[in-house]
Design a protein around this motif. Sequence first.
Motif, PDB file in Angstrom:
ATOM      1  N   GLN A 125       0.827  -1.208   0.000  1.00 51.85           N
ATOM      2  CA  GLN A 125       0.000   0.000   0.000  1.00 51.85           C
ATOM      3  C   GLN A 125       0.864   1.263   0.000  1.00 51.85           C
ATOM      4  O   GLN A 125       0.514   2.266  -0.634  1.00 51.85           O
ATOM      5  CB  GLN A 125      -0.932   0.001   1.212  1.00 51.85           C
ATOM      6  CG  GLN A 125      -2.021  -1.053   1.150  1.00 51.85           C
ATOM      7  CD  GLN A 125      -3.008  -0.897   2.293  1.00 51.85           C
ATOM      8  OE1 GLN A 125      -3.586   0.160   2.492  1.00 51.85           O
ATOM      9  NE2 GLN A 125      -3.204  -1.962   3.056  1.00 51.85           N
ATOM     10  N   LEU A 131       2.230   1.638  -3.601  1.00 52.99           N
ATOM     11  CA  LEU A 131       1.174   2.113  -4.501  1.00 52.99           C
ATOM     12  C   LEU A 131       0.844   3.579  -4.221  1.00 52.99           C
ATOM     13  O   LEU A 131       0.585   4.359  -5.145  1.00 52.99           O
ATOM     14  CB  LEU A 131      -0.075   1.244  -4.346  1.00 52.99           C
ATOM     15  CG  LEU A 131       0.044  -0.206  -4.850  1.00 52.99           C
ATOM     16  CD1 LEU A 131      -1.231  -0.988  -4.537  1.00 52.99           C
ATOM     17  CD2 LEU A 131       0.339  -0.241  -6.340  1.00 52.99           C
ATOM     18  N   GLY A 132       0.846   3.946  -2.936  1.00 56.70           N
ATOM     19  CA  GLY A 132       0.598   5.348  -2.580  1.00 56.70           C
ATOM     20  C   GLY A 132       1.653   6.272  -3.151  1.00 56.70           C
ATOM     21  O   GLY A 132       1.343   7.373  -3.641  1.00 56.70           O
ATOM     22  N   PHE A 170       1.061   6.602  -6.932  1.00 55.37           N
ATOM     23  CA  PHE A 170      -0.100   7.462  -7.168  1.00 55.37           C
ATOM     24  C   PHE A 170       0.261   8.932  -6.990  1.00 55.37           C
ATOM     25  O   PHE A 170      -0.071   9.776  -7.837  1.00 55.37           O
ATOM     26  CB  PHE A 170      -1.238   7.090  -6.215  1.00 55.37           C
ATOM     27  CG  PHE A 170      -2.299   8.157  -6.087  1.00 55.37           C
ATOM     28  CD1 PHE A 170      -3.250   8.335  -7.077  1.00 55.37           C
ATOM     29  CD2 PHE A 170      -2.332   9.006  -4.976  1.00 55.37           C
ATOM     30  CE1 PHE A 170      -4.207   9.330  -6.987  1.00 55.37           C
ATOM     31  CE2 PHE A 170      -3.289  10.001  -4.869  1.00 55.37           C
ATOM     32  CZ  PHE A 170      -4.230  10.164  -5.874  1.00 55.37           C
ATOM     33  N   ALA A 171       0.920   9.263  -5.872  1.00 54.93           N
ATOM     34  CA  ALA A 171       1.249  10.661  -5.587  1.00 54.93           C
ATOM     35  C   ALA A 171       2.193  11.236  -6.640  1.00 54.93           C
ATOM     36  O   ALA A 171       2.017  12.372  -7.107  1.00 54.93           O
ATOM     37  CB  ALA A 171       1.876  10.763  -4.197  1.00 54.93           C
ATOM     38  N   PHE A 185       0.311  11.754  -9.866  1.00 59.72           N
ATOM     39  CA  PHE A 185      -0.648  12.854  -9.726  1.00 59.72           C
ATOM     40  C   PHE A 185       0.025  14.185 -10.062  1.00 59.72           C
ATOM     41  O   PHE A 185      -0.498  14.983 -10.859  1.00 59.72           O
ATOM     42  CB  PHE A 185      -1.210  12.884  -8.307  1.00 59.72           C
ATOM     43  CG  PHE A 185      -2.154  14.023  -8.043  1.00 59.72           C
ATOM     44  CD1 PHE A 185      -3.497  13.909  -8.358  1.00 59.72           C
ATOM     45  CD2 PHE A 185      -1.704  15.212  -7.484  1.00 59.72           C
ATOM     46  CE1 PHE A 185      -4.376  14.965  -8.126  1.00 59.72           C
ATOM     47  CE2 PHE A 185      -2.570  16.275  -7.253  1.00 59.72           C
ATOM     48  CZ  PHE A 185      -3.909  16.140  -7.569  1.00 59.72           C
ATOM     49  N   GLY A 226       3.265   9.785  -0.378  1.00 57.42           N
ATOM     50  CA  GLY A 226       2.443   8.639  -0.746  1.00 57.42           C
ATOM     51  C   GLY A 226       2.820   7.390   0.028  1.00 57.42           C
ATOM     52  O   GLY A 226       1.946   6.613   0.435  1.00 57.42           O
ATOM     53  N   VAL A 279      -2.726   5.606  -0.740  1.00 51.28           N
ATOM     54  CA  VAL A 279      -3.442   6.321  -1.789  1.00 51.28           C
ATOM     55  C   VAL A 279      -4.541   7.219  -1.231  1.00 51.28           C
ATOM     56  O   VAL A 279      -4.574   8.429  -1.487  1.00 51.28           O
ATOM     57  CB  VAL A 279      -4.041   5.337  -2.813  1.00 51.28           C
ATOM     58  CG1 VAL A 279      -4.900   6.094  -3.834  1.00 51.28           C
ATOM     59  CG2 VAL A 279      -2.943   4.561  -3.523  1.00 51.28           C
ATOM     60  N   LYS A 280      -5.475   6.654  -0.461  1.00 53.08           N
ATOM     61  CA  LYS A 280      -6.643   7.414  -0.013  1.00 53.08           C
ATOM     62  C   LYS A 280      -6.252   8.591   0.869  1.00 53.08           C
ATOM     63  O   LYS A 280      -6.752   9.710   0.689  1.00 53.08           O
ATOM     64  CB  LYS A 280      -7.610   6.492   0.733  1.00 53.08           C
ATOM     65  CG  LYS A 280      -8.263   5.434  -0.148  1.00 53.08           C
ATOM     66  CD  LYS A 280      -9.223   4.585   0.652  1.00 53.08           C
ATOM     67  CE  LYS A 280      -9.875   3.528  -0.234  1.00 53.08           C
ATOM     68  NZ  LYS A 280     -10.806   2.654   0.549  1.00 53.08           N
ATOM     69  N   THR A 324      -3.394  10.078   1.052  1.00 52.31           N
ATOM     70  CA  THR A 324      -2.577  11.055   0.333  1.00 52.31           C
ATOM     71  C   THR A 324      -3.452  12.108  -0.332  1.00 52.31           C
ATOM     72  O   THR A 324      -3.071  13.279  -0.438  1.00 52.31           O
ATOM     73  CB  THR A 324      -1.698  10.357  -0.719  1.00 52.31           C
ATOM     74  OG1 THR A 324      -0.758   9.505  -0.046  1.00 52.31           O
ATOM     75  CG2 THR A 324      -0.927  11.371  -1.558  1.00 52.31           C
TER      76      THR A 324
END
Length: 325
Positions: free
Chosen positions: A157, A160-161, A164-165, A168, A197, A202-203, A205
């Motif tokens: 996690q 993945l975070g 994602f960050a 983004f 991240g 993910v959420k 962040t």
Amino acid sequence: MSNIPYLPDWIIAAYIFIIGVCIGSFLNVVILRSLSNEGFVFSRSKCPYCSNQLKWYMNIPLFSYIFLKGQCAYCKKKISLQYPLVELLTGLVFLGTFLFFGLAYKTLFLCVIFSFFIVLSGTDFKQTVIVDIHSYILYAICLVYSTLGFNELGFLQAFLGSIFAFLFFEGICLISRLIIKQRMFGFGDSLIALSIGALFGVKNTIIVILLSFIIQSLSAIPLLIKKAYLENKKKLALSYFFVFVSILSLVFIKKLPSNYYLATVLIMTVFLIYSSKNILLELNNKKDNDNFAIMPFGPAFLMAAFICVFYLVQIKKFVIEFFIY
């Protein structure tokens, strides 16, 4: 029975504050010498103006600045306020982390992470520079922090975070290049996003990013208004003002009756369209096409992350209630 004597909490807190202040003194050296490409491990402290090496009693965190009355003992040049401010800030951050989480390994990890936050913010404030190696080390520490379970994420996690960050911010920069031919954020901000991240997943962040935009807007826009006004760009200053008022209005308009709420949203939309046009024209006139940054974004991003480490649950609850209910 243990032979370790019992120490009152206030004594432990005092020790931690003193350690934080001393670490802050070292962080000052890291910030300044990272920007000047000097070594900071074995080189002795010296005055940046006259280059005289400082004696040990001239280099005591906080106290030396007070005793020397903010001046170099040799050339009498003023010592930058950065030195005592970073030392005091680091001491308070270490103390606050201990008071919130107690004497634990999590506290130790967070103090190390927050030290990197301060270094990254310092170089960004001084020269809008993010030193890559600092970002990579912080990213590794945040991954280890999450993998060890201090934030209940785990490695996958956290990884993945971070992806994602990073994507983004790079995605925003890709869009901004298509529209205004410039990056809206420096690549260093995307590197910072890797660590954020990894620290939040993910959420969460998303919450950190939202808070960082608010902090950046409320802190930077007043300065932009002043700068535009001093440069006699009245229309640009007014545009920044409209953006500032629109952001502040978000906190209050939900309390209005439905008719007034709709009218206010429409007025804000007109203001924002007008403002965006003028701001985009200003951005298009910039000559530096590789990296656009009116104000450094990294410090606001790191401040948001720092706040969310302590109050993520409360902030998430507020965001959900504000935008959903």
